[in-house]
Every structure is written in C-alpha cells, then in structure tokens.
Design a protein around this motif. Structure first.
Motif, PDB file in Angstrom:
ATOM      1  N   CYS A  64       0.873  -1.178   0.000  1.00 23.80           N
ATOM      2  CA  CYS A  64       0.000   0.000   0.000  1.00 23.80           C
ATOM      3  C   CYS A  64       0.910   1.228   0.000  1.00 23.80           C
ATOM      4  CB  CYS A  64      -0.894  -0.003   1.234  1.00 23.80           C
ATOM      5  SG  CYS A  64      -1.828   1.529   1.416  1.00 23.80           S
ATOM      6  N   CYS A  67      -0.053   3.472   3.585  1.00 23.04           N
ATOM      7  CA  CYS A  67       0.297   2.979   4.927  1.00 23.04           C
ATOM      8  C   CYS A  67       1.420   1.945   4.892  1.00 23.04           C
ATOM      9  CB  CYS A  67      -0.933   2.440   5.644  1.00 23.04           C
ATOM     10  SG  CYS A  67      -1.520   0.876   4.982  1.00 23.04           S
ATOM     11  N   CYS A  98      -4.213  -0.425   0.131  1.00 31.94           N
ATOM     12  CA  CYS A  98      -4.843  -1.518   0.871  1.00 31.94           C
ATOM     13  C   CYS A  98      -6.339  -1.229   0.967  1.00 31.94           C
ATOM     14  CB  CYS A  98      -4.230  -1.640   2.260  1.00 31.94           C
ATOM     15  SG  CYS A  98      -4.642  -0.252   3.336  1.00 31.94           S
ATOM     16  N   CYS A 101      -7.107   1.978   3.296  1.00 31.07           N
ATOM     17  CA  CYS A 101      -6.768   3.267   2.685  1.00 31.07           C
ATOM     18  C   CYS A 101      -7.698   3.540   1.503  1.00 31.07           C
ATOM     19  CB  CYS A 101      -5.314   3.289   2.237  1.00 31.07           C
ATOM     20  SG  CYS A 101      -4.155   3.366   3.615  1.00 31.07           S
ATOM     21  N   HIS A 124      -8.552   3.770  11.047  1.00 33.20           N
ATOM     22  CA  HIS A 124      -7.366   3.726  10.196  1.00 33.20           C
ATOM     23  C   HIS A 124      -6.955   5.142   9.793  1.00 33.20           C
ATOM     24  CE1 HIS A 124      -4.505   1.750   7.553  1.00 33.20           C
ATOM     25  NE2 HIS A 124      -4.908   2.494   6.537  1.00 33.20           N
TER      26      HIS A 124
HETATM   27 ZN   LIG Z   1      -2.984   1.408   3.305  1.00 29.73          ZN
END
Ligand SMILES: [Zn+2]
Length: 550
Positions: A64, A67, A98, A101, A124
C-alpha cells in the motif's frame, strides 16, 4: 464580469481547501460528479483494467503506497490532480492501496470488494494521519465542501500528455503512466487471491496463463509440486474458468429459508450514523419510510418497528457483506433510547455473505450493483450510487429544496433487486452453472422440524465468526482426525452455541480453556459429526473436505 469573478472565487477556494487537506497523508480527493464515468474501469474492459492493475501492483512492490502494509489484498486507485485555474483534471498516476486506505479515499463508497466497516476505516484514518475523532468530523466537512465546489467547474479530463481520457488507447495510457506489462505473471494475477507469490509458485510449475490453469490435467499433482493447497487450486481454477468464460458458477448449495421475508435497505449520512431512508418489501409490496429532515429520523425508525411488530418472526434480509444495515439500525434506535428487542428477535440474513459463500462470479465482485448487473436487474438510475444519493440528500437538507424523485427511486431499486436475485438463484437456470458435483454428498437434505431452520442459520452465523473445522491425517495411526471447534473468550460466551448444538444432537467433547485464560473452545469430534455439521448447517467450507468421503 460578475460570472468571471465568481468562477475565480470557486477556483481560489478550492486551492485553499485542497492545500489544507493535502497536509494529510490519507485524504479523499473526491472525483467531481461530471467525471464519474471517466473512470478507467468504465473506459476499458475488466480484462484490460486487470492488466493495468497488475502492472501497478508490481511497480509499487505489492505494498500500500500510503500505509505501506503488504501481504494484504490490494486495490488500484486512480490518482487525479486538479488544476483549478485551467479546469483540468489530470490522471497523474495509478497507485496501489490496501482495503482500508482505499475505502477512506472513497469515503467508504468504493463499491469494490472488501468494504470494511466505517468504524474500522475511521480508526485507520486517525492512525495514519495522527488525528482524533473530532478532526475526522471537520475533515469530512471540508471534503464535502471541496467536492461541491469542484462540481461547479466544467472539467476537461486528460492524461499526463494531455490526451482526453475517454478517447485514450491502452498503449498511450501505459506510456503516460510509466507502466510496463509483464505477461508471465499478470494473466494469473487477474484472479483475486493470486498475488505475486502465488503467481511465482505457478510459474515455477510452468503455468503462466489462466488457460494453462484451466486445462491442467492433474490438480492433485500440481498441489504437490506448487505447495498450493488442493482446495485453493480448485477455487482458483473455478475463478479462472468463470472469468474466461464469463459464466457464474455455483460451488456450494444455496440455502435460503422458504418463508416470508422482509427485504430492506437503509440510506445514511456520510458517517453512517443517521438514517434518512428505510426501504422495505414484504409479500411483493414495496414501502419506504423517508425522513425529509433529520427531526423525522426517529419517526421512520418507529414506523419500521411497527412493521416488525406486525410481522413477528419474519426473517429480515439485507445486502452488505458486513451486516451493515442491521448494525446501523440498531445503533440509531439505541441513540433515541428505543427498545431494540423487536429488531433483534427477527433473524437477519446478509444476502451478500450467502452469495459469496456459494457463487463465483466472472467480475469477482459481490457489490450489489455488480450482482444486479450480472443477473440483469433493470436498474432505473445506473448513474447513481449510495454516495451520490447521500450527497444529494445532504444538499437537500442544507438548501431546503425538495429531494429529487430519482433518489427515492434509486432506494427502491436497492430493495427490489434483493428478491429478484433470490428468485433467479433459486431457479438456478440459464446463467448459473453448478460446479459442486464432487461435493454432492454434502448436499443431501436432512429433515427439519418446525423453526429449526432459524436455529441452523444462527449456528451458521456463529460458526462464521467463531468456528473452525479441521480435517487432518494422523500418520501414526493412519487415520483421519476431524473436528469442529467454537472459540470465545470465556466459556460462558459459548452457552448459546453449546445449547444450540445440543438441540441439534451433536455430542460435545471437553471444553478447553487456554492457560492464558483469554480464550477457550468447545470441540465436536469425529468424521460423522463433521459430515452431519456440513450437511445440516451448510457452513462456508474453506478446507479440502474430499477426504471425508473415503
Ligand atoms: Zn494502506
């Protein structure tokens, strides 16, 4: 002159807000309404988009880009840059994200696979941006303001070389994005579940294309060589066949109660807290409860409860894959101090979860829109989705103008598509191909008495969250060890399932408490019990159960 000044104002405001927002690592730079169809997934076929996607993942080293997590399901996201002064919307790059995200970048409305709960997405966002819940609320507000301003601009949508996106050729696009296609793994990676590692294992066994996988003569031998489990190989092959032949495969029995059903769907605000529309259908009749202002929210909840009371024990069916509708309903009722007992007393079935368990689809998506399209449901307003509907509702609240009729019709379609799907699936003709003959022994029906069906569904739901089925060979005695286990923190929490399994005449083994005392389980041993469990409960089977037949 006045108009010019106003336009300049819009651009200036956009620049200002975007500057503030872009200090965040993870934020939703929403695509204006006008450009929703300039999406590459609409322009190119599924297959071409998948090729692009795989090239993007490889470029980003399968991580990702926000992140940096890896070893997780990946998504490809189009990263647009907005030149507010020139009204140019430019496709800057495509990035790997991901689930979490990606959901955040679409404010939870990505419509793709793996839509996580909003709660998880928000957490998140806070973590990645080092912000708190209050910051999140302000952030959402700014996102929407920016989006509305963007909608006032007439955009020209281009690639990095200035070519209009809707007319672009694949080669030009790859070139403008600096992407290279690798044909030795990318064909296989079009299948969800086959990542770079998996593709490498296949390549080492000489398999680099979907057709080679489909036509492989001996999967058991391939499992041995590739170290990919036989059940996964079977699953991948089904997916590959479904994808290549554009057919829907049924891989497990579809168990759906043959009783009266309340189909329903809700529409909420951006944070999925407040509810402004509840649509429902019983006995083929559609009703909707609409809150024209937030003050009317409690009223529509009460009306819904009245329907539940008038139809005691009638099962509820919605579609999300995360029990979204029922969870949000329950917490909205709790917010008003309403009694939720009536709601809880109705068995709830998440149709998305049921379909996922039994079907493999060529587009590999289980979003309601995609399922509807696949089964040819005649959606009235294909340009709408939950996100646009919600934004239009919020605009209606803000400006006090009446809500457009098409939004309510959109809500109606989201309910009516549910019985439509079930009818087609039950008929099972035409587009659906059965693919579970080798598991047919698991499909033999068992007589059920009275309301046992309800109990079975509850046990199945519990199993999905807390259960595990294992079948392994005991080399020492050359025998098969099979069992089902249910896990919980405390033994007390297993009371429901122990009772339910007892009622269904399963014999439990000794419950086990781990020394750390934070986890315990109750086992049910033996091949007979495992087969009976599969036959009666019809759980989603992740294991290779073919050994049970011998
Ligand atoms: Zn992510």
């Amino acid at each position: 002159m006045a108009k010019k000044a106003k336009e300049a104002n819009v651009a200036d405001n956009c620049i200002l807000i975007e500057k503030e927002l872009s200090k965040l690592k993870l934020w939703a730079n929403l695509v204006p309404l006008q450009s929703f169809r300039a999406n590459l997934r609409y322009i190119f076929s599924e297959r071409v988009w998948n090729t692009i996607r795989s090239a993007v993942y490889r470029k980003d080293e399968y991580k990702c880009t926000i992140c940096k997590r890896d070893n997780i399901p990946l998504h490809a996201h189009e990263d647009w840059i907005y030149d507010y002064e020139k009204s140019l919307q430019r496709l800057n790059k495509i990035i790997t994200l991901c689930d979490l995200c990606h959901n955040n970048i679409h404010l939870g409305y990505s419509g793709s696979v793996g839509v996580e709960s909003r709660e998880k997405n928000r957490q998140h966002w806070c973590k990645i941006n080092n912000q708190n819940e209050d910051d999140f609320k302000k952030y959402i507000f700014n996102i929407i303001v920016l989006w509305k301003l963007k909608n006032k601009i007439q955009w020209k949508i281009v690639d990095n070389n200035g070519i209009e996106i809707t007319r672009i050729k694949l080669g030009d696009l790859l070139n403008s994005l600096d992407l290279v296609v690798d044909s030795t793994t990318e064909d296989l990676m079009q299948i969800h579940g086959i990542g770079p590692e998996g593709a490498k294992k296949f390549r080492e066994c000489g398999i680099t294309s979907l057709n080679q996988l489909i036509n492989h003569k001996n999967l058991a031998e391939l499992a041995d060589r590739s170290k990919i489990s036989l059940s996964n190989l079977k699953k991948y092959r089904f997916k590959a066949e479904s994808f290549v032949n554009n057919e829907i495969y049924q891989i497990a029995p579809f168990i759906f109660p043959d009783e009266r059903i309340i189909y329903f769907d809700i529409e909420t605000d951006i944070n999925s807290g407040k509810i402004w529309l509840i649509g429902l259908e019983i006995d083929g009749k559609y009703t909707q409860f609409y809150a024209d202002t937030w003050e009317q929210e409690m009223e529509i909840l009460l009306k819904f409860v009245e329907v539940l009371k008038a139809n005691p024990k009638v099962n509820l069916v919605s579609f999300s894959g995360t029990n979204f509708d029922i969870r949000v309903l329950k917490s909205a009722m709790e917010r008003f101090g309403m009694d939720t007992n009536e709601l809880i007393s109705h068995l709830h079935i998440d149709l998305c979860t049921l379909i996922k368990r039994s079907f493999i689809t060529p587009n590999q998506s289980y979003a309601l829109k995609d399922m509807g399209k696949l089964f040819k449901y005649p959606f009235k307003h294909t340009h709408l989705d939950g996100f646009i509907a919600t934004l239009k509702y919020l605009t209606h609240i803000e400006k006090g103008e009446p809500l457009e009729q098409e939004i309510l019709e959109y809500g109606e379609d989201d309910v009516k598509v549910l019985p439509f799907l079930i009818e087609i699936i039950k008929k099972g003709e035409g587009i659906i191909k059965k693919k579970f003959s080798d598991l047919a022994f698991l499909d033999s029906p068992i007589e059920l008495i009275g309301d046992m069906n309800e109990l079975l569904v509850k046990v199945r739901d519990f199993y999905e969250e807390h259960g595990k089925l294992s079948i392994r060979e005991d080399k020492r005695y050359n025998s098969l060890k099979s069992e089902i286990r249910f896990y919980e923190k405390k033994l007390k929490d297993l009371d429901f399932i122990r009772n339910a399994m007892g009622k269904l005449s399963f014999r439990e083994g000794s419950p086990y408490q781990y020394p750390s005392s934070t986890r315990c389980y109750v086992p049910y041993y033996g091949k007979d019990q495992v087969i009976k469990f599969i036959q009666t409960i019809k759980p989603r089977i992740k294991n290779d159960v073919s050994k049970l037949t011998t």
